[in-house]
Write an enzyme that holds these catalytic residues in place. Structure first.
Site, PDB file in Angstrom:
ATOM      1  N   GLU A  80       0.830  -1.213   0.000  1.00 23.80           N
ATOM      2  CA  GLU A  80       0.000   0.000   0.000  1.00 23.80           C
ATOM      3  C   GLU A  80       0.865   1.264   0.000  1.00 23.80           C
ATOM      4  OE1 GLU A  80      -3.690   1.964   2.589  1.00 23.80           O
ATOM      5  OE2 GLU A  80      -2.472   0.357   3.460  1.00 23.80           O
ATOM      6  N   LYS A  85      -9.180   3.465  -2.775  1.00 20.17           N
ATOM      7  CA  LYS A  85      -9.606   2.805  -1.539  1.00 20.17           C
ATOM      8  C   LYS A  85     -10.969   3.329  -1.100  1.00 20.17           C
ATOM      9  CE  LYS A  85      -7.576   1.449   2.923  1.00 20.17           C
ATOM     10  NZ  LYS A  85      -6.364   1.602   3.769  1.00 20.17           N
ATOM     11  N   CYS A 123      -5.761  -2.974   1.780  1.00 20.54           N
ATOM     12  CA  CYS A 123      -5.459  -3.021   3.221  1.00 20.54           C
ATOM     13  C   CYS A 123      -6.673  -3.351   4.085  1.00 20.54           C
ATOM     14  CB  CYS A 123      -4.798  -1.702   3.645  1.00 20.54           C
ATOM     15  SG  CYS A 123      -4.019  -1.771   5.279  1.00 20.54           S
TER      16      CYS A 123
END
Length: 307
Positions: free
Chosen positions: A61, A135, A175
């Site tokens: 990430e 994200k 994540c």
């Protein structure tokens, strides 16, 4: 760097699977010099992966910028997928003939405003941009302060799309999103056979307030990741960094180094310790039979009208 592999004599044929590599490393963050270091490291890692026949390689990430970086420095490094650093990544993919998953900080004009995203690019082996994923589920106080959640606006398109590398359908998450079973399931329903999840799962990171997070982030690599692979009958990869991250030579993050690749039977094919590692595994669905007798299938047996 440790090489940990679970591979056959030859890579999977087109449409039959994919040879996936995961680079787990450490390094500097938060400056243009750090970004160039990380680009050089990306190129070297891709070369090693390619020497083992890898068809796709993933990085952690916010790989280009580093994760534990103050907002003003992240914003100064933020870019669009067309900007020079990512153009270099596209060129590496094209020159080496390998797919690359490269997370980075994105700056974009969306709904009439400049917004910043915790983003991931997926480049094909011809250097084409197959997906720029933003994200959607932000973790903790800093992420919600720094980033805009992805896909709030129709102009952004669809979040959970699936794209082919070596004729094999791949989806992306980021994540914290590994901890939402709905998201891997959504990608599975969209046809993914591999879900790759770059992460910055940490022991502790320095927040923008100057304090360090506590307690350590829970290690889901050997629990949720195999479970999501099993319940969706696909491969799931958790792609982390390891050891420490530094900003101007000062430590700002300590990471778990828990990268893994799990198969459709919920088994870990390869797993890293907390040290620089290249994981390589052949993800071939035909190597794994049904998880239940009589071809019971979780996806087909769902009754979504009840939930």
């Amino acid at each position: 760097m440790i090489i940990n592999s679970y591979i056959k004599t030859t890579p999977p044929e087109y449409g039959q699977g994919i040879r996936l590599a995961v680079f787990q490393g450490q390094g500097p963050a938060g400056t243009k010099q750090a970004m160039q270091h990380n680009l050089n490291q990306l190129k070297s890692a891709a070369e090693v992966a390619l020497s083992f026949g890898a068809q796709l390689i993933s990085f952690p990430e916010l790989y280009l910028s580093g994760y534990a970086v103050p907002p003003e420095q992240l914003y100064a490094l933020a870019m669009s997928p067309d900007d020079e650093p990512l153009s270099q990544v596209a060129a590496i993919a094209r020159e080496q003939g390998i797919g690359i998953i490269c997370p980075y900080p994105e700056r974009a004009e969306v709904a009439g405003e400049t917004r910043y995203y915790d983003a991931i690019t997926l480049f094909g082996p011809d250097g084409s941009l197959l997906k720029n994923y933003r994200k959607t589920h932000l973790w903790g106080p800093d992420e919600k302060k720094i980033w805009t959640p992805g896909y709030l606006y129709p102009e952004e398109g669809q979040a959970f799309t699936v794209h082919e590398i070596n004729g094999f359908p791949v989806g992306l998450l980021n994540c914290y999103e590994a901890e939402f079973p709905e998201l891997t399931r959504r990608l599975a329903l969209n046809g993914a056979k591999l879900v790759v999840i770059p992460t910055a799962a940490d022991e502790s990171t320095k927040l923008s307030t100057g304090t360090w997070t506590s307690p350590a982030y829970p290690d889901i690599a050997k629990t949720l990741i195999p479970a999501h692979a099993w319940e969706n009958e696909l491969f799931v990869c958790y792609s982390n960094r390891c050891q420490g991250e530094t900003l101007d030579s000062e430590p700002v993050g300590r990471y778990l180094g828990n990268s893994v690749i799990a198969n459709p039977h919920g088994e870990l094919m390869v797993a890293a310790k907390n040290e620089p590692t290249l994981l390589i595994a052949d993800c071939i669905p035909s190597d794994y039979g049904p998880t239940h007798p009589e071809n019971t299938d979780y996806l087909q047996d769902r009754r979504p009208e009840l939930y």
